[in-house]
Design a protein around this motif. Structure first.
Motif, mmCIF file in Angstrom:
data_model
loop_
_atom_site.group_PDB
_atom_site.id
_atom_site.type_symbol
_atom_site.label_atom_id
_atom_site.label_comp_id
_atom_site.label_asym_id
_atom_site.label_seq_id
_atom_site.Cartn_x
_atom_site.Cartn_y
_atom_site.Cartn_z
ATOM 1 N N TYR A 108 -22.197 16.222 105.029
ATOM 2 C CA TYR A 108 -22.471 16.549 103.637
ATOM 3 C C TYR A 108 -21.724 16.106 102.677
ATOM 4 N N HIS A 109 -20.367 16.132 103.077
ATOM 5 C CA HIS A 109 -19.158 15.841 101.903
ATOM 6 C C HIS A 109 -19.058 14.218 101.928
ATOM 7 N N LEU A 110 -19.212 13.914 103.049
ATOM 8 C CA LEU A 110 -19.214 12.344 103.337
ATOM 9 C C LEU A 110 -20.132 11.584 102.613
ATOM 10 N N TRP A 111 -21.392 12.091 102.829
ATOM 11 C CA TRP A 111 -22.396 11.370 101.958
ATOM 12 C C TRP A 111 -22.538 11.805 100.537
ATOM 13 N N THR A 112 -21.914 13.043 100.075
ATOM 14 C CA THR A 112 -21.835 13.277 98.580
ATOM 15 C C THR A 112 -20.812 12.501 98.183
ATOM 16 N N GLY A 113 -19.777 12.185 98.623
ATOM 17 C CA GLY A 113 -18.601 11.505 98.078
ATOM 18 C C GLY A 113 -19.182 9.930 98.087
ATOM 19 N N CYS A 114 -19.779 9.340 99.012
ATOM 20 C CA CYS A 114 -20.212 7.955 98.864
ATOM 21 C C CYS A 114 -21.324 7.959 97.876
ATOM 22 N N LEU A 115 -22.113 8.699 97.496
ATOM 23 C CA LEU A 115 -23.280 8.631 96.639
ATOM 24 C C LEU A 115 -22.714 8.882 95.376
ATOM 25 N N LEU A 116 -21.752 9.661 95.119
ATOM 26 C CA LEU A 116 -21.245 9.896 93.592
ATOM 27 C C LEU A 116 -20.330 8.632 93.216
ATOM 28 N N ALA A 117 -19.642 7.997 94.178
ATOM 29 C CA ALA A 117 -18.793 6.924 94.081
ATOM 30 C C ALA A 117 -20.034 5.733 93.810
ATOM 31 N N PHE A 118 -21.051 5.702 94.492
ATOM 32 C CA PHE A 118 -21.874 4.587 94.256
ATOM 33 C C PHE A 118 -22.469 4.792 92.911
ATOM 34 N N ILE A 119 -22.890 5.796 92.391
ATOM 35 C CA ILE A 119 -23.374 6.094 91.155
ATOM 36 C C ILE A 119 -22.536 5.734 89.986
ATOM 37 N N SER A 120 -21.376 6.035 90.205
ATOM 38 C CA SER A 120 -20.101 5.894 89.234
ATOM 39 C C SER A 120 -19.988 4.361 89.107
ATOM 40 N N MET A 121 -20.018 3.443 89.995
ATOM 41 C CA MET A 121 -19.661 2.201 89.986
ATOM 42 C C MET A 121 -20.817 1.365 89.825
ATOM 43 N N THR A 122 -22.053 1.804 89.680
ATOM 44 C CA THR A 122 -23.102 0.865 89.342
ATOM 45 C C THR A 122 -23.703 1.240 88.087
ATOM 46 N N THR A 234 -16.750 -1.207 84.453
ATOM 47 C CA THR A 234 -16.786 -0.071 83.517
ATOM 48 C C THR A 234 -17.670 1.183 84.373
ATOM 49 N N PRO A 235 -16.789 2.012 84.665
ATOM 50 C CA PRO A 235 -17.494 3.176 85.683
ATOM 51 C C PRO A 235 -18.456 4.148 84.799
ATOM 52 N N SER A 236 -19.320 4.833 85.001
ATOM 53 C CA SER A 236 -20.028 5.957 84.611
ATOM 54 C C SER A 236 -19.121 7.297 84.643
ATOM 55 N N ILE A 237 -18.905 7.525 83.372
ATOM 56 C CA ILE A 237 -17.640 8.470 83.539
ATOM 57 C C ILE A 237 -18.086 9.756 83.779
ATOM 58 N N PHE A 238 -19.278 10.299 83.597
ATOM 59 C CA PHE A 238 -19.326 11.882 84.203
ATOM 60 C C PHE A 238 -19.602 12.055 85.387
ATOM 61 N N PRO A 239 -20.334 11.088 86.242
ATOM 62 C CA PRO A 239 -20.228 11.280 87.633
ATOM 63 C C PRO A 239 -18.818 10.955 88.324
ATOM 64 N N LEU A 240 -18.226 10.163 87.584
ATOM 65 C CA LEU A 240 -16.894 10.263 88.140
ATOM 66 C C LEU A 240 -16.085 11.321 88.162
ATOM 67 N N ILE A 241 -15.977 11.837 86.719
ATOM 68 C CA ILE A 241 -15.349 13.168 86.519
ATOM 69 C C ILE A 241 -15.754 14.158 87.502
ATOM 70 N N CYS A 242 -17.182 14.353 87.796
ATOM 71 C CA CYS A 242 -17.736 15.233 88.796
ATOM 72 C C CYS A 242 -17.032 15.076 90.088
ATOM 73 N N PHE A 243 -16.844 13.952 90.594
ATOM 74 C CA PHE A 243 -16.343 13.634 92.002
ATOM 75 C C PHE A 243 -14.897 14.203 91.683
ATOM 76 N N VAL A 244 -14.004 13.591 90.781
ATOM 77 C CA VAL A 244 -12.818 13.946 90.737
ATOM 78 C C VAL A 244 -12.511 15.506 90.681
ATOM 79 N N GLY A 245 -13.483 16.396 89.682
ATOM 80 C CA GLY A 245 -13.149 17.661 89.655
ATOM 81 C C GLY A 245 -13.543 18.558 91.003
ATOM 82 N N ARG A 246 -14.724 17.997 91.678
ATOM 83 C CA ARG A 246 -14.808 18.830 92.966
ATOM 84 C C ARG A 246 -13.815 18.603 94.116
ATOM 85 N N VAL A 247 -12.827 17.792 94.080
ATOM 86 C CA VAL A 247 -11.629 17.443 94.808
ATOM 87 C C VAL A 247 -10.479 17.900 94.461
ATOM 88 N N VAL A 248 -10.197 17.817 93.118
ATOM 89 C CA VAL A 248 -8.969 18.082 92.394
ATOM 90 C C VAL A 248 -8.826 19.777 91.851
#
Length: 715
Positions: A108-122, A234-248
């Motif tokens: 679950y977490h491996l796939w969630t992190g991968c998809l959030l990063a993919f959405i942030s970078m595209t 130029t990343p998508s800021i809100f998915p990136l914030i979600c990823f960082v917030g979930r971890v930190v």
């Protein structure tokens, strides 16, 4: 036709199956520390987390659909969507039906992190006005807000399960997913180093390093303003914030909420095999050298080589010197930890399975506080040189350099904060001497004449003295106090012999060189009515408080640089008579722990109770109990409130450097050897000391913690 009995049997069978299913489900859902009365509230809180996960999956699905639509049906996005449809239900089934919690968490977490990063970078230019992308941003922020609310409520209600893990599985797998998503970038190695630096920062937060909060803020600023533009992203800021917030967010909250101490968190690392801890040091050195080489490569591309080359040579040399010192300090630190760990394991275990000796007391006995205080300044200067070299070499178009800078610094900040915490929580060094001299003579209170006690008292006195000797040895051994000597003599001790022992005791130093912080002198034997010790039972051998104080001041003069203190523990009938003399003493640190109410036939009772109170946690000894036959009394000298544990002097630092570091580092270490007194709180120190003296003089507490595991007590 089914009989009533058959129907009842089938109903009972179904109910039992439902009960078994419910029990198995609880086994994998509810942590062991949750009580049954908390289940309803726990499931209410858990539903917030489930809702957050559902909203996040909906947001991820919408993000994938938006990118598929913009990219004209890209097959890779279709494959990601199909895999998501299979992965998330599989994780649910593995967790709740097969009990494969570790596997489901990884999936679950491996796939969630991968998809959030993919959405942030595209990101596409048309996303700014796309209603689906706006909805995605709203959903990921709602999901992050709900998860943060769940974490906070879980901690406020006491239902959180705190662990000493430096990086949880969920955090590690989501970071790994981010690395996997980074493979789509041409600068994958830069992404890898950046995620490594982010992981080290999270570990520093888990280690309760407050400086990591400042580094985290610096991390976010540099990554957003410098790192991503250098990569042309130029990343998508809100998915990136979600990823960082979930971890930190959880490590940040646990800085306040976690009940674990610094030693409990670092304990697992301290108990690793020595070779593994040394490999960690080697890995850090490798990263540091890579950082230095990268700085040189960055500066070599500068147009102003006539400025950058001398600057790199100057600051690079200073950086190299201090990092040699840093490496040697880390290596010696690991050696000392190995010695303390060997002592910790060799002491055995009691009935509760815990070590007989607290690891903190072992660290104190090994001089780790003195070592930490000296190394603290050196590691601080090491971190400063890293920051200066990074500032001198800074180039906004080198993402690898920025990622390395953000990776190296948290290692040094962790080491710096660990040394600070150890110097704060570890007590000082202590050495003790005991003299037990039971006498068969009774000293009259009127004329100080001695009379022989009855023969029947001899056997009882021998038994009591042996028990007293065992109690004193137990006290020294339990608190890891360096034992100079424990003398036992039923025929008495001469004045010359006692003077020789005390002179030798007061000149003893630690293995690192400085004097001990605390010197303990224990005496139990005959005394006169004025409290003076009756050595060999004759007046010519009387040992007074002034005699003892003179010996102490001879080797620890008043007003000198020595900050050692003397603690007298005396168990005799008239020992409290010295209280006025101790209270009138000034210019040095002397304390007297004794008792009132003891008689000749009860000498040793106070020692037994005091040792039990000092060595047994939650002992039943109540010194404030009314009607006690023997009461505890302590007295401290006038300047006792000014005492602090030994701080390393310039001479201590010079000796430490000359005995541990190469000669080429000595000149720079001497130049940077600033006084320890230049602290932010030095101006407040006189006020604090004055208040402490007034409190001890007019409102003395019932107990005073000595910082070695025992206290002075008063009834």
């Amino acid at each position: 036709m089914h009989t009533i009995g058959d129907i009842v049997g089938k109903v009972r069978l179904r109910l039992s199956q439902i009960f078994v299913f419910f029990t198995i489900t609880l086994r994998y859902i509810v942590p062991q520390h949750i009580r049954m009365v908390d289940l309803k509230f726990y499931f209410t809180l858990k539903s917030i987390n489930y809702l957050s996960a559902v909203i996040l999956m909906a947001a991820i699905g919408m993000g994938l659909y938006t990118r598929w639509e913009i990219n004209d049906g890209d097959r890779s996005i279709v494959m990601l969507s199909m895999l998501s449809i299979l992965v998330f239900p599989s994780a649910f089934v593995c967790h709740y039906y097969f009990g494969m919690e570790t596997l489901s968490t990884a999936i679950y977490h491996l796939w969630t992190g991968c998809l959030l990063a993919f959405i942030s970078m595209t990101v596409h230019d048309g996303f700014q006005e796309d209603i689906k992308e706006i909805t995605l941003n709203i959903l990921v922020m709602i999901s992050l807000g709900l998860q943060t609310l769940w974490r906070i409520l879980e901690r406020l209600t006491g239902l959180a399960n705190y662990s000493t893990s430096v990086l949880k599985q969920s955090e590690a797998y989501e970071l790994l997913g981010f690395i996997i998503a980074g493979t789509i970038s041409a600068n994958f190695f830069c992404f890898l180093v950046l995620v490594l630096g982010f992981a080290i920062t999270i570990i520093a937060l888990r280690m309760k390093c407050i400086l990591a909060c400042l580094h985290l803020a610096l991390f976010f600023v540099i990554v957003q303003l410098q790192f991503f533009p250098a990569l042309g992203i130029t990343p998508s800021i809100f998915p990136l914030i979600c990823f960082v917030g979930r971890v930190v967010f959880e490590p940040l909250m646990d800085l306040y909420f976690s009940p674990h101490t610094v030693l409990q968190i670092w304990g697992k690392f301290f108990m690793w095999r020595p070779i593994l801890r040394r490999l960690v040091v080697i890995f850090i050195v490798f990263i540091e050298v890579f950082y230095l080489v990268t700085c040189g490569f960055v500066l070599s591309s500068s147009e102003k080589l006539y400025l950058t080359v001398p600057g790199y040579a100057l600051f690079g040399f200073a950086w190299s010197v201090f990092h040699v010192v840093f490496t040697i300090s880390c290596w010696r630190f690991m050696t000392k930890i190995s010695e303390c760990g060997f002592t910790y394991h060799s002491t055995g275990s009691d009935s509760t399975g815990e070590s007989l000796h607290s690891f903190t007391r072992i660290l104190a006995a090994r001089g780790m506080r003195h070592f930490s205080l000296i190394s603290l300044r050196l590691v601080c200067l090491t971190a400063v040189t890293t920051i200066i070299l990074g500032g001198v070499s800074w180039q906004g178009n080198f993402p690898l350099f920025m990622a390395l800078c953000l990776t190296v610094l948290p290692f040094e900040l962790m080491a710096l904060w660990l040394l600070y915490d150890l110097s704060r929580i570890i007590g000082g060094t202590c050495i003790g001497y005991a003299l037990i001299a039971p006498s068969l003579f009774r000293i009259a209170e009127s004329d100080s004449q001695t009379t022989l006690l009855p023969p029947t008292y001899s056997q009882e006195l021998t038994t009591r003295s042996t028990d007293l000797l065992n109690s004193v040895n137990r006290f020294f051994h339990h608190h890891m106090i360096d034992l100079y000597s424990c003398d036992f003599s039923s025929s008495g001790v001469s004045r010359d012999m006692l003077t020789s022992h005390l002179q030798s005791l007061f000149t003893r130093t630690t293995t690192d060189g400085p004097m001990f912080d605390t010197y303990i002198v224990y005496y139990s034997g005959p005394t006169y009515q004025n409290g003076n010790w009756a050595l060999l039972g004759t007046g010519s051998q009387e040992f007074t408080y002034n005699d003892l104080l003179s010996l102490w001041l001879k080797h620890h003069p008043a007003g000198g640089q020595d900050d050692s203190r003397l603690i007298l523990v005396v168990d005799t009938p008239h020992s409290h008579a010295w209280s006025k003399l101790v209270r009138a003493t000034s210019g040095t640190y002397v304390a007297l722990q004794t008792c009132k109410g003891a008689t000749v036939d009860r000498i040793g009772d106070f020692t037994h109770e005091w040792v039990k109170h000092s060595c047994v946690p939650n002992s039943e000894i109540n010194w404030s109990e009314r009607g006690r036959d023997i009461t505890a009394v302590y007295t401290v000298s006038r300047d006792w409130g000014n005492f602090t544990f030994h701080l390393p002097t310039d001479s201590d630092i010079r000796i430490h450097a000359e005995s541990n570091f190469p000669k080429f580092t000595w000149p720079l270490l001497r130049v940077t050897n600033v006084p320890c007194s230049l602290s932010a709180t030095s101006c407040c120190a006189p006020i604090v000391r004055c208040c402490r003296r007034v409190k001890l003089r007019w409102l003395p507490p019932k107990t005073i913690d000595m910082g070695h595991g025992f206290s002075l007590v008063s009834s």
